[in-house]
Design an enzyme around this catalytic site. Structure first.
Site, PDB file in Angstrom:
ATOM      1  N   LYS A  89       3.009   9.190   8.810  1.00  0.00           N
ATOM      2  CA  LYS A  89       2.021   8.957   9.873  1.00  0.00           C
ATOM      3  C   LYS A  89       2.445   9.408  11.283  1.00  0.00           C
ATOM      4  O   LYS A  89       1.876  10.331  11.828  1.00  0.00           O
ATOM      5  CB  LYS A  89       1.629   7.484   9.889  1.00  0.00           C
ATOM      6  N   ASP A 143       9.299   2.447   1.969  1.00  0.00           N
ATOM      7  CA  ASP A 143       8.118   3.155   2.448  1.00  0.00           C
ATOM      8  C   ASP A 143       7.976   2.885   3.945  1.00  0.00           C
ATOM      9  O   ASP A 143       7.570   1.797   4.353  1.00  0.00           O
ATOM     10  CB  ASP A 143       6.883   2.677   1.669  1.00  0.00           C
ATOM     11  N   PHE A 163       0.852  -1.188   0.000  1.00  0.00           N
ATOM     12  CA  PHE A 163       0.000   0.000   0.000  1.00  0.00           C
ATOM     13  C   PHE A 163       0.887   1.236   0.000  1.00  0.00           C
ATOM     14  O   PHE A 163       1.715   1.398   0.888  1.00  0.00           O
ATOM     15  CB  PHE A 163      -0.951   0.028   1.208  1.00  0.00           C
TER      16      PHE A 163
END
Ligand SMILES: *Cc1c(COP(=O)(O)O)cnc(C)c1O
Length: 388
Positions: free
Chosen positions: A242, A213, A128
């Site tokens: 995040k 990532d 993702f």
């Protein structure tokens, strides 16, 4: 009448206040938060040090645009490069934007620096990488792409942890390999060491850039500041977002010095990127992590949580495997987890799925032994009433 697009299947809670590991709803009920707002509030809700620093910054300076430099942004770039193996930072406002920047810089580098026209990026199934058109194209899950084609070209997908498939995918157009060390949304799938060592070797042999990532795995979550540190790896580019500012929007793409020339004036930008308020929060996050040794703490609490879950659930009929690193843990079940998650919510423990069959646990880095015990007990009870 609904006024917000139905892009999320929202749970029926309405929270009004957060403190540490707890969320309080509009009925005054208290919930143990093992989601951390999707690996964002890594230091818990309203951490006092962050609150104070942000309040002070609100009285100083909010925004200048990136045509001017600001101290919070410079300080954050300094900290991030000192604490990683990276040399340069591009600031933006979200994970997808950080990955967009990574994709752009990899293509620029591939076209300018290498002899052949290199533009292709290899990514992995179940990955993702975001919801913008390019990061959607990078994502290895068909379900998020439906209805949005045609998507940008230049991505090639391989099964995760599959060395043979990777070798077949590499060609003269490959400019980068992009992956998560632990696939968060895709089911808490952990990269195998042999796979990573193979990627490392191929990247060196073929001068392919390695993009990690770290948007979900970064900022202490897995028991190291960035997850790649577990694998003895030297990426060329990492992306983070995040947990970086504990809930204020921020993203960053970090790269080594060899990529410095690929992003020159005019090649990329962001109006809000590196905003002084968000950067102040991020500086406070990194300070607290260092001062309170929260990386070690996350590793210790993560080991405890994993051990307790394993001893409570390993012989459970519905449980297949329990895996993860630090405080990113997945419980893979033999069927859909929707109902068990529902009953955990009923018992005031907030958890989320990662794909249809995996329960994902993301407590904050300050989670206590008592909170771990409460969560494990609730999870065990919820699973016990589940019919296989
Ligand atoms: C959440 C996530 C993203 C996207 O981040 P946004 O801030 O939602 O754009 C990208 N990659 C990974 C691994 C993520 O977990």
């Amino acid at each position: 009448m609904e006024t917000i697009f139905d892009t999320y299947q929202r749970y029926p809670f309405h929270f009004e206040k957060g403190e540490g590991s707890w969320l309080y709803d509009d009925k005054g009920e208290k919930y143990l938060d093992f989601t951390s707002g999707l690996a964002v509030t890594n230091l818990g809700h309203r951490h006092p040090v962050i609150v104070e620093k942000v309040k002070n910054q609100l009285d100083q300076l909010w925004h200048t645009s990136n045509l001017f430099s600001t101290s919070p942004q410079q300080e954050l770039a300094q900290k991030l490069t000192e604490q990683s193996s990276m040399d340069r930072v591009f600031f933006c406002n979200s994970g997808a934007e950080a990955n967009e920047a990574a994709i752009k810089i990899a293509r620029k580098y591939g076209q300018h620096t290498t002899r052949s026209h290199r533009y292709e990026i290899i990514t992995f199934e179940q990955s993702f990488h975001g919801r913008t058109i390019a990061t959607l194209a990078a994502t290895g899950q068909d379900k998020v792409k439906t209805g949005f084609r045609p998507l940008p070209q230049g991505f090639r997908y391989c099964p995760y942890n599959d060395i043979v498939a990777l070798d077949e995918a590499i060609n003269e157009h490959t400019c980068a390999i992009m992956l998560e060390m632990i696939q968060g949304e895709g089911g808490v799938n952990v990269a195998e060491s042999s796979f990573i060592q193979h990627i490392k070797k191929r990247c060196e042999e073929h001068q392919i850039l390695l993009i990690i990532d770290e948007i979900q795995t970064g900022i202490g979550r897995t028991g190291t500041l960035f997850a790649y540190e577990h694998w003895n790896l030297q990426p060329d580019i990492i992306t983070t977002a995040k947990g970086l500012a504990n809930g204020l929007p921020i993203g960053a793409m970090l790269a080594t010095e060899k990529l410095a020339e690929s992003f020159s004036p005019g090649s990329h930008g962001s109006t809000f990127g590196g905003n002084p308020i968000a950067c102040t929060a991020a500086n406070a996050v990194l300070d607290v992590i260092e001062q309170q040794q929260l990386i070690t703490q996350a590793a210790i609490q993560g080991d405890k949580l994993l051990a307790k879950l394993t001893s409570a659930l390993q012989h459970h009929d519905f449980v297949k495997t329990i895996r993860g690193k630090g405080l990113l843990i997945g419980i893979e079940c033999k069927g859909k987890v929707h109902d068990v998650i529902q009953s955990m919510h009923d018992q005031k423990l907030l958890v989320i799925p990662a794909g249809p069959n995996v329960i994902r646990l993301l407590p904050n880095l300050l989670v206590t032994d008592k909170q771990i015990d409460t969560a494990v007990q609730t999870i065990q009870e919820a699973l016990n009433i589940q019919n296989v």
